[in-house]
Scaffold this active site. Structure first.
Site, PDB file in Angstrom:
ATOM      1  CG  HIS A  78     -19.435  41.726 -59.704  1.00 19.39           C
ATOM      2  ND1 HIS A  78     -18.769  41.084 -60.714  1.00 19.39           N
ATOM      3  CD2 HIS A  78     -19.861  40.747 -58.853  1.00 19.39           C
ATOM      4  CE1 HIS A  78     -18.783  39.780 -60.500  1.00 19.39           C
ATOM      5  NE2 HIS A  78     -19.454  39.539 -59.377  1.00 19.39           N
TER       6      HIS A  78
ATOM      7  CG  ASP B 106     -11.084  38.769 -66.539  1.00 19.73           C
ATOM      8  OD1 ASP B 106     -10.277  37.963 -66.042  1.00 19.73           O
ATOM      9  OD2 ASP B 106     -12.301  38.548 -66.635  1.00 19.73           O
TER      10      ASP B 106
ATOM     11  CE  LYS C 109     -12.831  30.444 -66.601  1.00 23.64           C
ATOM     12  NZ  LYS C 109     -13.264  30.098 -67.985  1.00 23.64           N
TER      13      LYS C 109
ATOM     14  CE  LYS D  34      15.780  51.651 -63.137  1.00 26.03           C
ATOM     15  NZ  LYS D  34      15.767  50.269 -62.637  1.00 26.03           N
TER      16      LYS D  34
END
Length: 801
Positions: A123, A144, A182, A507
């Site tokens: 970590h 996260d 998860k 574009k």
């Protein structure tokens, strides 16, 4: 050398004692400690750039992860033990209970040593140590995405795409990582100008904004009671005191899953799953490293010198630290230096000026004296330009300890510079040991980045341009892999372009691709590094269209019946892999390859050439060929404002403004290219609303919108973003008197109907949108406000002429 159950090994010049290699760390799969160590040794080339310079916090399972019935004991470890090898880099952080010394994993040997300690999880924070040992500003932001009960990876991927849109609007690129646990992590590189607190505040505001727009899907509060059937955007890991599991780290789960970098195309897969160690190693074997641009942009103020700075302490070693102008290319021809380095073993260091730093290789036997032999060269970290004149003695105990002198130096010219092959003409000191001008070739044989293995070859004076056609065809019998990544544009405004000269292009709303043609074959690589050659067989004629073998940059587009690019149509081609499927869909959805830049021509790199020169070379390179869907469109003309207005009329996505004299910067998002999108507005009639939940309970979650048509009020989608809090209250007050039991729409999708509150279609508003889908629904709508000056009869669909 084995001693019972212990093995003494050497890893990149460092000696380590490995023990208990047969101990099973993951009982469910049988993965042993020896295999864990091997995994970290193999991923070091791609993992070290992402963790170098950062304090490492470890989660250790000394006796393995155990089973569901008998889980193994885990130790969360911050401080570095005193018995750690002296060559492990260290950094000190002041805590409330005193200073703690942390390890810094800046090389393969340190990762292997951590694995020997059974540190399955690595970590790190989002910042690096500065050269003086203090904490630097964060060089990346992390989100996260944690799924609550009833949610999974697919929902996390949906949220990730929403976060990505906002980050791109801020000029930041997002890199997804499935966490191996998860959820999903999302990283965005920062320039190091903001503090950790500022980065946290920005991340928090982004999370709250998305929660307000999508309360049924997203939550930003850490309260567990609010997280059921929603995805938490955990923004708090940007705090300087918090860490996130590092990309490529193993997980201490029942199976050896990995925090695995992914491509955005993979996140579109409804079967998205977490990857394990074997999956990741197989991907690396195939050359897939989605976070490579993130690693290259790291270091905050350190930039590409982050690894160099993390391995040296200012004032302790006499080696130079980068000055205030690091990263800026020097004037005149690029410089080279070869230094004789009397470290633990005598070797020579070859350093070449490139992109404002010294690209470096350790060459144990030095430059070959003849063309008949090749010498090993191992790539090391980039060095600052100040190192080109460094001579001195590095103290014992410091990285590279020993004396260093300049063996030869001078300037060089580049004939070829690729990720796996470099050819240069070096011009050393008059009467120096090189003996004048020498042609050298570096050819990569194994690995990538730091610690990759190369061969250093002294060439005979024969240039590729002198090869016979037969020899050239033989050399290009197989198409070389594409290792570059496309240059990216930042988002801008017309005001940003004022006062400068710009070259303008249209574009295109499609898929960015690099295409290589060689020896009659082609290779297509998407922006995320995926080989998509087989998905677009209509481009097999590219070698016949080009005057020479080349690497070109462009966009794959699909055109609608009006001849406008349609991303909705192109989506039918994306992701197809079965030849019969591809052939069937290609017949109804033909694709075109629109080219707008070139990186190589005839084996020669042209990325250093200014844009206008590259554009001219591209136009000369591509010849019009009937029936082949490959072209170089003409430039956009007029002022940026005029070109943007013209793009709106043509139904295009916008324009790209490019600095005429800028070089091509592979894999870099640069303000030398600025994209301006067309903003569309549309008047709409409100036909209903959906009630809010969570933080919007008792308010409006989204409005259901329509446009009058021949059959009645035609549904054009719902809008849930762009509202101010006070406006939601006013809208609710205005709509409640208009509530009615039946829908006024001709038809509403079932997903939007069950919880809808229908209203009489009397109020008119205005939205901003990027485009219309093929089903007539507004894409990316955003609320602009009510239009009390308009009646429903005034509203009609606004289409480009």
């Amino acid at each position: 050398m084995a001693e019972g159950s212990r093995h003494l090994v050497e890893v990149d010049g460092r000696r380590l004692r490995l023990t208990n290699l047969d101990k099973v760390m993951y009982p469910e799969t049988g993965m042993t400690k020896g295999e864990v160590i091997s995994y970290y040794a193999e991923v070091a080339d791609v993992m070290v750039p992402l963790v170098a310079g950062r304090p490492v916090t470890r989660k250790r399972w000394v006796h393995g992860v155990g089973t569901a019935d008998a889980p193994g004991q885990v130790f969360f470890e911050k401080a570095l033990a005193e018995h750690a090898p002296d060559w492990v880099r260290r950094g000190v952080i002041e805590h409330s209970d005193g200073p703690k010394t942390y390890p810094i994993a800046d090389n393969r040997a340190t990762l292997v040593w951590l694995a020997q300690q059974a540190s399955l999880e690595v970590h790190v924070p989002q910042w690096r140590f500065r050269p003086d040992g203090s904490r630097g500003n964060p060089d990346r932001m992390v989100f996260d995405l944690d799924p609550g009960e009833g949610m999974g990876l697919v929902e996390c991927a949906e949220v990730a795409r929403l976060v990505r849109v906002i980050l791109e609007g801020m000029g930041l690129e997002a890199f997804p990582v499935t966490s191996g646990s998860k959820g999903l992590h999302l990283y965005a590189p920062l320039d190091g100008s903001q503090t950790s607190q500022q980065a946290s505040e920005i991340a928090h505001e982004l999370a709250k904004a998305l929660e307000a727009d999508h309360p049924e899907l997203i939550v930003s509060s850490m309260r567990k009671t609010l997280r059921e059937r929603r995805v938490l955007i955990d923004w708090s890991q940007n705090n300087q005191n918090k860490t996130t599991i590092a990309p490529y780290s193993l997980r201490g789960r029942s199976r050896p899953t990995v925090a695995a970098p992914r491509t955005w195309e993979e996140l579109d897969d409804p079967g998205l799953r977490h990857l394990d160690a074997n999956d990741v190693l197989a991907r690396l074997t195939d050359g897939l490293d989605p976070t490579a641009p993130l690693a290259g942009s790291g270091g905050g103020a350190a930039g590409p010198l982050g690894t160099y700075l993390s391995m040296r302490t200012s004032g302790v070693t006499p080696e130079p630290m980068p000055g205030s102008s690091w990263g800026e290319p020097g004037e005149g021809p690029p410089r080279f230096v070869i230094q004789e380095h009397h470290a633990r073993r005598l070797h020579f260091d070859l350093r070449l000026e490139r992109d404002g730093v010294l690209k470096s290789w350790a060459v144990p036997k030095g430059v070959p004296e003849t063309s008949g032999v090749n010498h090993l060269a191992v790539q090391t970290e980039d060095h600052p330009m100040e190192y080109a004149t460094f001579e001195g003695t590095i103290p014992a105990g410091e990285y590279g300890a020993g004396s260093m002198t300049i063996w030869d130096d001078g300037t060089y010219a580049t004939e070829k510079w690729r990720d796996d092959e470099i050819i240069i003409d070096v011009d050393g000191r008059p009467g120096g040991p090189l003996g004048g001008t020498v042609r050298l070739a570096l050819i990569r044989t194994d690995g990538r980045g730091e610690k990759s293995s190369w061969l250093l070859h002294r060439m005979k004076d024969q240039r590729p341009g002198h090869w016979s056609p037969k020899a050239r065809r033989a050399a290009n019998a197989e198409v070389e892999p594409i290792r570059e990544r496309p240059m990216l544009a930042t988002t801008g405004t017309l005001g940003l372009l004022a006062g400068e000269e710009w070259a303008l292009e249209w574009k295109w709303d499609g898929i960015r691709v690099l295409a290589r043609a060689g020896g009659g074959g082609i290779r297509l690589l998407s922006r995320n590094g995926i080989d998509i050659t087989a998905r677009y067989p209509e481009f097999a004629a590219l070698p016949a269209v080009l005057e020479a073998d080349a690497l070109v940059d462009g966009e794959i587009v699909a055109l609608d019946d009006a001849g406008r690019p349609s991303f909705g149509l192109l989506q039918q081609r994306m992701g197809l892999t079965k030849p019969r499927e591809i052939e069937r869909v290609a017949a109804t959805v033909p694709a075109r390859l629109v080219l707008f830049d070139v990186l190589e021509v005839g084996g020669e790199s042209v990325i250093e050439a200014p844009y206008l020169e590259r554009r001219t070379r591209l136009e000369r390179l591509v010849r019009r060929t009937g029936g082949v869907p490959i072209e170089v469109p003409g430039p956009a003309e007029g002022t940026p404002a005029e070109a943007l207005a013209e793009s709106r009329l043509l139904g295009l996505e916008g324009i790209v403004a490019k600095r005429p004299h800028a070089r091509y910067r592979p894999g870099v998002r640069s303000d030398d290219w600025v994209k301006l999108k067309v903003t569309r507005t549309q008047e709409v009639v409100i036909g209903g609303y959906r009630r809010g939940t969570g933080t919007r309970a008792g308010r409006i979650r989204s409005l259901l919108l329509g446009i009058p048509g021949a059959q009645g009020l035609e549904y054009v989608g719902r809008v849930g973003s762009g509202f101010r809090e006070i406006e939601l209250d006013r809208l609710l007050a205005a709509l409640r008197p208009l509530e009615q039991p039946a829908s006024a729409f001709v038809e509403v999708p079932p997903a939007d109907a069950p919880d809808a509150v229908w209203v009489r279609p009397e109020l008119v508003g205005e939205i901003e949108l990027s485009d219309w889908t093929t089903t007539g629904v507004a894409r990316h709508p955003r609320w602009r406000g009510l239009r009390p000056d308009k009646s429903p009869d005034d509203v009609q669909r606004e289409e480009p002429e």
